[in-house]
Enzyme design. Sequence first.
Site, short mmCIF file in Angstrom:
data_model
loop_
_atom_site.label_atom_id
_atom_site.label_comp_id
_atom_site.label_asym_id
_atom_site.label_seq_id
_atom_site.Cartn_x
_atom_site.Cartn_y
_atom_site.Cartn_z
CG ASP A 10 -2.00 1.14 1.22
OD1 ASP A 10 -3.10 0.64 0.66
OD2 ASP A 10 -1.76 2.18 1.59
CG ASP A 25 -4.31 8.22 -12.41
OD1 ASP A 25 -4.75 7.80 -11.49
OD2 ASP A 25 -5.39 8.67 -13.39
CD GLU A 83 -4.56 4.13 -1.65
OE1 GLU A 83 -5.50 4.33 -2.33
OE2 GLU A 83 -4.68 4.81 -0.33
#
Length: 308
Positions: free
Chosen positions: A175, A192, A219
Amino acid sequence: MTSAYPPSKVLIVDDNVANIGMMADALSAEYDILVAKSAQEGLTQALHAQPDLILLDVVMPVTDGFALCRQLKSCEQTHKIPVIFVSALDTVKQQAKGFELGAVDYITKPVQIPILRARVQTHTRLYRQTVQLEALAATDPLTNLANRRKFEEAMSQEIERNQRENHALSLLIIDIDKFKDYNDRYGHGRGDDCLVAVARILSACARRGTDLVSRVGGEEFGIILSDTDADGAQSIAQAIRARLAAANIRHADSEHGYLTLSIGIATVDFAALAGGRPDSRMLVDCADNALYTAKNEGRNGVTLNHWP
Ligand SMILES: [Mg+2]
């Protein structure tokens, strides 16, 4: 006329050389032609060359076309390849049997060239579209990694396979730290870009043919490491952290000043497992708990949990 794709591969299986020659001549301008003169040879070719279509004679010595079709349809590596029977057996009963065995079409001999060409074209096109759609349905469009659906499918397969082979299986859940803050500060476009950069790093660090890197959520990423013990998984996790640190992606809201990530690892060693095997959900939870610990211990770290 030029095509954007390489020509489809068509495998012709027939014990009669004249039949093979006639069909190959009719198709060789548009397709890559492979030939086999027996069912046994046909099976070997199908496994090895992975054709996009098989034209299959029915009456052959030793093993006939129906038996070969049954074998092809029950084999993991060949069951999706479309089969068209080509046979002088033209009764409704014989043709129906061909379809029951999973063939997509049935052409009767003597072969009419325009009919052969038309049906081969239809089924190679359909097959190509099916393969493309399946790939699309398994891919995350932003990062080109496997998506969550593919990840879950692969998890179940790898648990089964590693248990069968008595190997250790490791799962990394990754993460990006403070990613919401990153998006708020730099905008979603840059966010992005970050996801794509992280995806590249993950793919570069887990590059064996059996490694599966996927984007499982916003994410959050998952890496399935088949035949990998806790030490192997730790070293890949540390390599990922080091690469991201070296990429030095500026993140003003991070205590480090650059983008970091946290990694939770779950490892199950099937050779040492006494109780029942975990399912996919259990291993993901196990890695998620490790990730939670890594986050609580200040982020930018790796935590490992052994299952159970
Ligand atoms: Mg024959």
